[in-house]
Enzyme design. Structure first.
Site, PDB file in Angstrom:
ATOM      1  CG  ASP A   1      -1.953  -1.113   1.158  1.00  0.00           C
ATOM      2  OD1 ASP A   1      -2.062  -1.748   0.105  1.00  0.00           O
ATOM      3  OD2 ASP A   1      -2.636  -1.335   2.168  1.00  0.00           O
TER       4      ASP A   1
ATOM      5  CD  GLU B   1      -2.319  -2.479  -6.602  1.00  0.00           C
ATOM      6  OE1 GLU B   1      -2.449  -1.301  -6.944  1.00  0.00           O
ATOM      7  OE2 GLU B   1      -3.107  -3.040  -5.818  1.00  0.00           O
TER       8      GLU B   1
END
Length: 348
Positions: A15, A254
């Site tokens: 994140d 990600e």
């Protein structure tokens, strides 16, 4: 334009990694960014030199909102900040841009949901509207983060010099980087490498990957065909250099998936596991988009424990698929440009 990006670090560094890359890229394009994060400690090694135009701040409602607000990955803005947003909307006669930045997925709902409004029905900001922004792999989504100078930096990159700086030298071995959680396919893959005709130098990133490999190696006999180098924590720019230097890359989460795509080398992605197995559909949607050949698809599924036995690691056979996927992405607008266009109507 002044941006506020709110980020909460959950259990890894994905994140904050995405939020930092976004903040830094917006700043390089002349924007001002306040990155408000509940735990900024990882930035000490992830981005040790900072970025002019980016101010890292604690998770706090003060100071009040600028011109655009991003709540990343489902984090909820502090109520006091929401109240400030509502007050600013009343004072200006229109609200600042309020973006709900979602997780990256190739699933079809990303296209359907990208850009949709999400009216706030309760709380201090009732009456305002957020908008969903979905990163993605198609032209109907928000695209992927890509720096404007990426191609120039890649063209000028000297992998031999970088490896030497890291205490490594390129010989006849194939170089493979490893950034992972604890993939079910790890030990079978290490056995493959130990038994392979082609010798491998495995460059293992610090943290969970290193712990997982050390544990697996304790159960395997030593082999001259597999040598392991343990890497320190790498800044984001150095992680990119690692991916550009290797013949194949194993990545997780990600941010590193996107970086592996830009590196253009054969790669294997370990998707973040979810307790309800929602990651199965997510992984398969990505492999569908990538038009992955059978061997690459089966390797991904076995590597992440989604299904099947681990096939032979044949990265050379995956090169064309990766190159084609990268070319499709380069033909699309990247995320920062799309985001700037998305909020253009909110500019003061």
């Amino acid at each position: 334009m002044l941006w506020d990006i709110f980020c909460k670090v959950i259990d890894n560094h994905g994140d904050i990694g995405v939020c930092w890359r976004l903040a830094a890229e917006l700043a390089r394009r002349g924007e001002r960014v306040r990155l408000r994060v509940d735990d900024s400690s990882a930035l000490a090694w992830m981005a040790p030199h900072g970025q002019p135009g980016v101010e890292v701040m604690p998770w706090s409602p003060e100071p009040g909102p600028g011109d655009a607000v991003i709540e990343a990955f489902g984090c909820e803005l502090p109520p006091a900040f929401q109240a400030e947003l509502a007050a600013l909307a009343r004072a200006r006669g229109r609200q600042p841009a309020w973006i709900n930045l979602e997780y990256l997925t190739a699933e079809s709902f990303a296209e359907r949901s990208h850009g949709l409004p999400s009216p706030v029905m309760s709380g201090p900001a009732a009456g305002l509207t957020k908008r969903f922004f979905y990163p993605g792999f198609t032209a109907s989504t928000g695209g992927l983060l890509r720096e404007q100078d990426l191609a120039r930096r890649q063209a000028a990159f000297d992998s031999a010099a970088w490896l030497q700086r890291m205490g490594l030298q390129r010989g006849s071995e194939r170089l493979v980087s490893l950034f992972c959680y604890e993939p079910p396919g790890l030990e079978p893959w290490l056995r493959q490498l130990a038994d392979a005709e082609t010798p491998t130098r495995l460059l293992v990133t610090a943290g969970r990957a290193a712990s997982a490999v050390r544990a697996a190696l304790e159960r395997l006999p030593p082999s001259p065909q597999l040598r392991v180098s343990w890497l320190p924590l790498l800044a984001q720019s150095e992680f990119d250099h690692l991916l550009w230097s290797c013949d194949a890359n194993f990545v997780r989460g990600e941010d590193s998936l996107v970086r592996a795509l830009w590196a253009g080398r054969p790669f294997v992605w370990q998707i973040y596991p979810q307790h309800d197995d929602a990651h199965h559909a997510k992984l398969r949607a990505f492999l569908d988009w990538m038009q992955a050949p059978s061997g690459l698809r089966r390797f991904h599924e076995a590597w992440s424990g989604v299904g099947g036995e681990l096939p032979v690691f044949d990265s050379a056979a995956w090169t064309d698929s990766v190159s084609a996927a990268r070319a499709r992405l380069l033909a699309q607008d990247e995320l920062a440009s799309q985001l700037l266009g998305f909020v253009a109507d909110f500019r003061p």
